[in-house]
Each structure stands twice: as structure tokens, then as C-alpha cells.
Design an enzyme around this catalytic site. Structure first.
Site, PDB file in Angstrom:
ATOM      1  N   SER A   9       0.917  -1.115   0.064  1.00 14.75           N
ATOM      2  CA  SER A   9      -0.069   0.020   0.066  1.00 14.75           C
ATOM      3  C   SER A   9       0.901   1.344  -0.042  1.00 14.75           C
ATOM      4  O   SER A   9       0.272   2.414   0.170  1.00 14.75           O
ATOM      5  CB  SER A   9      -1.143   0.024   1.065  1.00 14.75           C
ATOM      6  OG  SER A   9      -0.122   0.012   2.263  1.00 14.75           O
TER       7      SER A   9
ATOM      8  N   LYS B  33      -6.096   3.284   8.928  1.00 15.10           N
ATOM      9  CA  LYS B  33      -5.238   4.077   8.329  1.00 15.10           C
ATOM     10  C   LYS B  33      -5.721   5.722   8.497  1.00 15.10           C
ATOM     11  O   LYS B  33      -5.116   6.823   8.788  1.00 15.10           O
ATOM     12  CB  LYS B  33      -4.898   3.723   6.938  1.00 15.10           C
ATOM     13  CG  LYS B  33      -4.090   2.621   7.000  1.00 15.10           C
ATOM     14  CD  LYS B  33      -3.742   2.346   5.206  1.00 15.10           C
ATOM     15  CE  LYS B  33      -3.007   1.140   4.985  1.00 15.10           C
ATOM     16  NZ  LYS B  33      -3.150   0.716   3.746  1.00 15.10           N
TER      17      LYS B  33
END
Ligand code: ADP
Length: 794
Positions: free
Chosen positions: A692, A735
């Protein structure tokens, strides 16, 4: 006194009375009397009696004896003495110490006391001598025989008189005398004896005696029955005792340890009580027999004993009564946990289904989330709501199948596996067992713990779970298993298939604050023996602790930090400091030291070659600054920081994209030939695995090569393809939480993750601009600070 009262039979009972007088010295007797014709010993102690005795001795040695109606009366009146008494002659006199006198008297005749003449210094009485007619007819003879034989039985049964007394009766031919003789020997009440004395008619006297004898015999018979019954009962236990003692003696002779046999017996008894299945019981008893044959103290005996101790310690049949009350379960879950509405709802649904299906079969609950978010305490609450015992163990680092399934007993120091150990600790067949960290198991040459666990969790197989140590099947079907994991992705697939995953996400600052105020602080206050009002911690202080002293998705460190505050406050209180102890944002450092984390983001200004990425870590979401520097060289790519393989590949992909788009981005298309590129991912202590970071690396790279700065308040997450497409990522909520915590304003997320935004609590999104992006070009558009907009022509 009666013991040696073996009255002799006197031949001349009708001996003429030698001295006849008006007044006779009288001696009242207590608890006894003397019959005519009997020689009886007496002990005299009362002063009046001694005086009477002395008077008799100085005259003709004759006196009157009569029984007192009540033995207790010390100074009897005429009414206290029976009217009928006995005229006796004193045969012998012996002075004893303490002024007592022992005499031997011979009864001469029955007398009637007419009146008491004086009572001091001794009693004297006027009397009438009674003569009795001794007729002997058939009936009388029959009565005599009957009395003799009854008396014989009496002597035999009572065992208190010598048998000779029976033989001596043969010599007596007079019926009255026989009756008197027998009556004198009987151990009966004085009233009864007196009645015999007062019955002048000999036939009547014999009849009365027969009645008394029969009555006494009946009582003796009864006594005998009772004592035989008692003896019979005693005999059995005595017999057992005796046999056991003999057995002991035999074993001692053989030089065998007798404690061992007691121990074996104890094992057998305990095994009987366990409620084992026939096969298991047979196996266990066989082990006891094996132990019996082994010399004690050998290593093998120790192994067998250990085995038996385990069998005995396990809950084969004990279980707690289930109580699936959804309302109660809900209130328990609510009382123990703040928030987590969805999680609680799912747990309650799960319990409701269990209640309806009335079985523990079906999927296993798996609580997935970062540490300290309350997975363990949720499981504990479930156990409490169900009224079940709770045990937990961690699978973290378990790499050996034997840890689950136990070691075979051939190993010295072998033990059952963790499952069986937990069952022993639970002491109940149906506990809630929490298997922590199912995602942290690994397998190697020692076997695959996951497959053993599969058997444990499989409702089709776990009613006969095989532990290598136990060797007999153990029923786990009543156990409720709950598992936890930090990351569902790392759970072995076959295990995951059996589980119902419930995500327990991390908390926002606001949630943490509430958890601290409502749960952690009261809990810790009490745990440290403090009362409300002893310590004051304001909300801003709590917020400062959350921001500056902890960095986590859960609240474990927060709880620990609060605990240490209370500990220090408690110390101050004990040292005598005035209450309340106030902990404020300003004096926090005094208690906790300098803050461990700076709140906010590392970068506060735009920089070239530095981009902010969002990463998922086991402790929740976080930000990371990725730095790229470009130096003259020959096209080398260096990666530093703690990078996994996946991340290296992401770096390659980012580089390929940059080369592919170089011209459009205003970058020298041949940069690769004369530049070396160095990508660094700092804060290596936190593992940042996963693809990511792709778009972040690409952004930093483009920025470095094009010398365009990256906006400091933008963070991003997304995987990149060689052509620059942005692919979806996991852990979006964490996140975003990390971004919010770090003070980021704008977050770029993959377009494909846009639908996940629905799952993210509003609180987290507050103050964040979330921009879904589908391509790297869009990322650059938002991330790079450019005077004039870059125009892309695809
Ligand atoms: P995990 O098992 O997920 O690592 P724990 O269950 O050990 O976390 O939780 C750590 C501590 O935080 C426990 O004392 C727990 O009671 C507390 N806690 C966690 N979440 C909550 C919550 N939502 N409400 C109240 N207390 C909580």
C-alpha cells in the site's frame, strides 16, 4: 457391697430367739435389706447406726434392720422406714479406718416395727416377731422348681453371679427360704426385694419371685439382643480392619511399601468417581495396575503417577449450567464495554443462534483487531453472561503440534497439550476457552499446529479429541471456543473457514477518552485502593496522555499509564500528601516523564522528495514519511529502512511508472542512465509490510526527480501498477484514524476503497478531506504543490 454378698444358706433359720425385749436398737438400711436365714456383710458409717451397733454389742448382739424407703434421706423418721424389717444377729465386727465399721449379720426373723421409741443417740423400736408357716405341697414344689430354673437362666444370662450360687440352691428344701435366698441374690430394686420380704405366705412369695424373675429375664434377653446387633455391626468393620491390618503386615514382611497400596486404592476410588466412559476407565485402572507392579520411585512409576494425576484432575463430567439470557448478556456486555455497538450486536446474535440451536456446534467466533481493543475482555464477558468458566491461552509462537496435542508419554516430562491443560484449569467440561493470536501460529518440521487446532475446533471431531499424552479421547464438544487475531489475513485458510470473523476496530481519541473515564479510571482507582476524590485527573490530562504518552489502536497502554499515575498518587497519599492529588497537563511530566510521542506530523512544511504514506500496523494506523533522494550515478536503486519483499516490489513498480510517464511529468526521460535513486522508509521499528506504500513512493520519486515539493498536509495509501493505476488496500479505517491523529488534512485513497468509507465512523472523518483516486496522475495532481497545474495528456 452387694458383690461379696454371697449370703450363705443357714440350716437353722428357725433358731429360737434368745433374748426377748421390749425395745430393740434399730438400724435403717439404704438401698438394701437382709432376709432371714441369710448371712450378709454390711458397712456402717452413720453415727446413729454406729451407736445402735455398739448398744447391740454390749447386750445380746441382736438388732433390727429395716430398709429406708428413700436411700437419700439422711435422718429418717418412722414414715421413712419400711414397716417390715429383719431381726439379725451380729456375727462379726471389724473396725475400718475413718470410723467405719464392717459387720457380718445373720437374718433371724421377719419383724414388724410397731413404733419408734427414740431416735437419739440411736433409734430404738418396739417390734413384733413374725413367724411364717412353711407348708410344702405340689404346687409349692412346682413353683420352687420353676423359680430355681428361672434363676439358673438369670445367672447364666446376667453373667454377674457365679454359677455356684445355683448349685447351692439344691440344698434348700424350705420354699420360703428358697424364695428369700434367690431374692437376696437378684440385682433388682429395693422395692421389689421389700415386697418379697413383706409377702408372708410362701406360695405367694414364690409366685411373686417367679414374676420378678421372668421380668428380669425378659430385660436381660432384650439387652442381649441389642448387644448382639451392635456386635454384629462392629464385627464387620472390625473384620475389615483386621484383614487390612493383616494385609499390611504381609506387605511389610515382603518388604513392600504400604503407603503405595493406600495410594493405589485412592487412585482406584477416585477413578470410579470420575464418570469416565467404560473404555477410558478400563485404561485408567490398567495404569493403576501397572503402577502396582512397578517398584516405587522408578522413573516409570513417576510417569504413570503423573498420568493418573492428570486423568483425575480433568473435568470428565463436571459442568456449569448454561444460562443463555440475551437480555442479561447484553447488559453484561454493555456494563463491561464502552461503544463497540456492532461487535456487541454480532456477539448477541451469535449467542441467540446458539440458544435456538441448543448446541455449541457451528462456527467459532473470531475477534479480529489490534491489541488492547477489548477482545479478551469481550470474551470474558461472554463467559460471564453464559455463566461459564473462562480460560485463555495464546497460540502466539506455537510452532509445534505437540503444544496443542501434547507429548507422547515416552518423553520424560511429557505433558498434555494446551487444550487439555486449559480443561484442567477450567475444572468444568463446558468452559469458554479463548485462543489468543490464532494468526501467530507457525508450522515447521515439528508438525502443523493449525491442523491439530482444526480438529479441536471441528464440531464433528472434537467430541473425541485425541491428546497424545492422554491417549484416551476427551470430549470438547461442550466447550465454547473464541479466538482472537490481530490480522484475519494471517489466519490459516482452513481455520478461517470455520470461523465467524468479527472485526473489533481501533478506537478514536474520543472513544478512548470515554473508555478511560467510564471504565479504565474507575477500575484502576479501585485496583490501587483509592477512593473517588483521592486523585483528580482532568479530561485534558487524559487527552494529553492519549496523545503524548500512548500511540496505539487499543487502550492497553492507556490503561497501563493510568495505572502508573494512580500508583504514584497512592504513594504520595501514603507519604502524607494532602488529598486530592491533582494531576494536570502541566504536572504530567513530573509523574510520567517526558512525552514519548509528539502529537502532530513530522513534516510541517512542503518538501521535495518526501511524501507521507499511511500504513497499517498491529497497533493501528500510522503515518510514514517516505524519502527519495536522487544523486548522479548509473541507474542504481537503493532501498533502506526495514522493508519487506512486497515493499521492494512496490518500489520497483513506482520506478517503472515514473520512467513510463517521465516525459509527461517533466522529468528527463533518460534519468535512469545517469542517476542513482535511494528510497528510504524511516521509523524502521514498525514493520511496514504490504504494497500500500506504492503510490507514496511514486509521489516521492516524482517529486525528487521533478523538484516539485509535496504538500505536507496530504497523506496517501494505495498500491500502484506499472502503468500507474491505483489498486485497493486493507485497513482503511485504521489508516484514516492514523491520519486524523497525525493532523493530516487530506487523504488520498484508492477509488475501489470508496465504498469502505461507509464503515468508517463519522468521528474519524471529521476534519479530513478524503479523495478517492483511480490513477497515479490524480495522486500527483493532489499531492504536488505546483504553481501552474500540470496538464496530463494520456
Ligand atoms: P485485547 O484482548 O484486544 O488485546 P483486552 O481485552 O486485553 O484487549 O483489553 C485491554 C484493556 O482495555 C482491558 O482492561 C479492557 O477491559 C479495556 N478495554 C478495551 N476496550 C474497552 C471498551 N470498549 N470498554 C471498556 N474497556 C475496554
Amino acid at each position: 457391697m452387694e458383690k461379696d454378698m454371697h449370703s450363705r444358706n443357714l440350716e437353722d433359720s428357725q433358731k429360737p430367739i434368745t433374748s426377748l425385749r421390749e425395745e430393740w436398737p434399730l438400724m435403717p438400711l439404704r438401698g438394701m435389706l437382709v432376709y432371714p436365714g441369710m448371712v450378709t456383710p454390711l458397712e456402717v458409717g452413720r453415727e446413729r447406726s454406729i451407736n445402735a451397733l455398739e448398744q447391740a454389742m454390749v447386750s445380746d448382739r441382736m438388732m433390727i434392720l429395716a430398709a429406708q424407703k428413700e436411700a437419700r434421706v439422711k435422718e429418717p423418721e418412722i414414715d421413712d422406714i419400711y414397716e417390715i424389717g429383719t431381726l439379725v444377729e451380729i456375727k462379726q465386727l471389724l473396725k475400718l479406718p475413718e470410723g467405719h465399721i464392717r459387720i457380718l449379720v445373720e437374718g433371724i426373723s421377719r419383724v414388724r416395727i410397731l413404733s419408734l421409741v427414740q431416735s437419739d443417740p440411736y433409734y430404738t423400736a418396739n417390734i413384733e416377731i413374725l413367724t411364717v408357716d412353711e407348708k410344702l405341697d405340689r404346687e409349692t414344689e412346682a413353683l420352687m422348681r420353676s423359680a430355681s430354673s428361672l434363676f439358673e437362666k438369670y445367672v447364666k444370662l446376667s453373667k454377674k453371679l457365679p454359677l455356684e450360687v445355683v448349685a447351692s440352691l439344691d440344698e434348700i428344701s424350705e420354699p420360703g427360704k428358697l424364695a428369700d435366698n434367690i431374692a437376696s441374690q437378684l440385682l433388682i430394686r429395693v422395692e421389689d426385694k421389700q415386697q418379697i420380704l413383706e409377702t408372708f405366705d410362701v406360695k405367694e412369695r414364690l409366685e411373686l419371685l417367679n414374676v420378678l424373675l421372668s421380668k428380669e429375664l425378659e430385660i436381660l434377653e432384650l439387652e442381649k439382643n441389642i448387644s448382639t446387633r451392635v456386635r454384629r455391626q462392629m464385627d464387620k468393620s472390625q473384620r475389615d480392619y483386621y484383614l487390612r491390618e493383616q494385609l499390611k503386615a504381609i506387605r511389610q514382611e515382603l518388604g513392600e511399601d504400604e503407603d503405595k497400596y493406600e495410594e493405589l486404592e485412592e487412585y482406584r476410588q477416585k477413578i470410579e468417581k470420575l464418570g469416565l466412559s467404560p473404555d477410558t476407565k478400563e485404561k485408567a485402572l490398567k495404569e493403576v495396575s501397572r503402577l502396582e507392579k512397578m517398584p516405587p520411585g522408578t522413573a516409570e512409576a513417576v510417569v504413570v503417577r503423573n498420568y493418573l494425576d492428570w486423568i483425575i484432575a480433568l473435568p470428565w463430567k463436571t459442568e456449569t449450567k448454561d444460562n443463555i439470557d440475551i437480555i442479561k448478556a447484553e447488559s453484561i456486555l454493555d456494563a463491561d464495554h464502552y461503544g463497540l455497538e456492532k461487535v456487541k450486536e454480532r456477539i448477541l446474535e451469535f449467542l441467540a443462534v446458539k440458544k435456538l440451536t441448543k448446541s455449541m456446534k457451528g462456527p467459532i467466533l473470531c475477534l479480529v483487531g489490534p491489541p488492547g481493543v477489548g477482545k479478551t475482555s469481550l470474551a470474558k464477558s461472554v463467559a460471564r453472561a453464559l455463566n461459564r468458566k473462562f480460560v485463555r491461552f495464546s497460540l502466539g509462537g506455537v510452532r509445534d503440534e505437540a503444544e496443542i496435542r501434547g507429548h507422547r508419554r515416552t518423553y520424560v516430562g511429557a505433558l498434555p497439550g494446551k487444550i487439555i491443560q486449559s480443561m484442567r484449569d477450567a475444572k468444568s467440561k463446558n468452559p469458554v476457552i479463548l485462543l489468543d493470536e490464532v494468526d501467530k501460529m507457525s508450522s515447521d518440521f515439528r508438525g502443523d499446529p493449525a491442523s491439530a487446532l482444526l480438529e479441536v475446533l471441528d464440531p464433528e471431531q472434537n467430541n473425541a479429541f485425541q491428546d497424545h499424552f492422554l491417549e484416551v479421547p476427551f470430549d470438547l464438544s461442550r466447550v465454547m471456543f473464541i479466538t482472537t487475531a490481530n490480522n484475519a489475513m494471517d489466519i490459516p485458510q482452513p481455520l478461517l473457514d470455520r470461523m465467524e470473523v468479527i472485526e473489533v476496530p481501533g478506537y478514536t481519541e474520543v472513544e478512548k477518552m470515554q473508555i478511560a473515564l467510564r471504565h479504565l479510571m474507575p477500575k484502576q482507582l479501585e485496583a490501587h485502593g483509592l477512593k473517588e476524590g483521592d486523585v483528580e485527573i482532568s479530561q485534558t490530562t487524559v487527552l494529553a496522555i492519549i496523545r503524548e504518552y500512548t500511540k496505539e489502536a487499543g487502550v492497553r497502554n492507556l490503561e497501563r499509564t493510568l495505572a502508573s499515575l494512580y500508583r504514584k498518587a497512592a504513594k504520595e497519599i501514603v507519604a502524607g500528601r494532602e488529598k486530592p492529588i491533582r494531576i494536570t497537563k502541566n504536572n504530567l511530566e513530573k509523574y510520567l516523564g517526558v512525552p514519548s510521542y509528539t502529537f502532530g506530523i513530522a513534516e510541517t512544511e512542503d518538501k521535495v522528495g518526501v511524501a507521507t504514506g499511511l500504513v497499517w500496523t498491529p497497533v493501528g494506523g500510522d503515518i510514514v514519511s517516505i524519502e527519495v533522494s536522487v544523486v548522479p550515478g548509473k541507474g542504481g536503486l537503493t532501498l533502506t529502512g526495514k522493508l519487506g519483499d512486497v515493499m521492494k516490489e512496490s518500489a520497483q513498480a513506482a520506478l517503472s511508472y515514473t520512467r513510463y510517464r517521465a516525459e509527461d511529468l517533466g522529468i528527463d526521460p533518460d534519468f535512469h542512465d545517469h542517476k542513482d535513486i535511494h528510497i528510504h522508509v524511516p521509523e524502521g521499528a514498525v514493520p511496514k509490510e504490504g504494497p500500500s506504500a506504492g503510490i507514496t513512493m511514486a509521489t516521492a520519486l516524482v517529486s525528487a526527480l521533478s523538484c516539485k515539493p509535496v504538500r505536507w498536509d496530504v497523506a496517501m495509501t494505495g498500491e500502484i501498477t506499472l502503468r500507474g493505476r491505483v489498486l485497493p488496500i486493507g485497513g482503511l479505517k485504521e489508516k484514516l484514524l492514523g491520519a486524523q491523529r497525525a493532523g493530516i488534512k487530506t487523504v488520498l485513497i484508492p477509488k475501489a476503497n470508496e465504498r469502505d468509507l461507509k464503515e468508517v465512523p463519522k468521528e474519524i472523518l471529521k476534519g479530513l478531506t478524503v479523495i478517492p483516486v483511480g490513477h497515479m496522475d490524480e495522486v500527483l495532481k493532489h499531492a504536488l504543490r505546483v504553481k501552474e497545474e500540470i496538464t496530463f495528456n494520456d
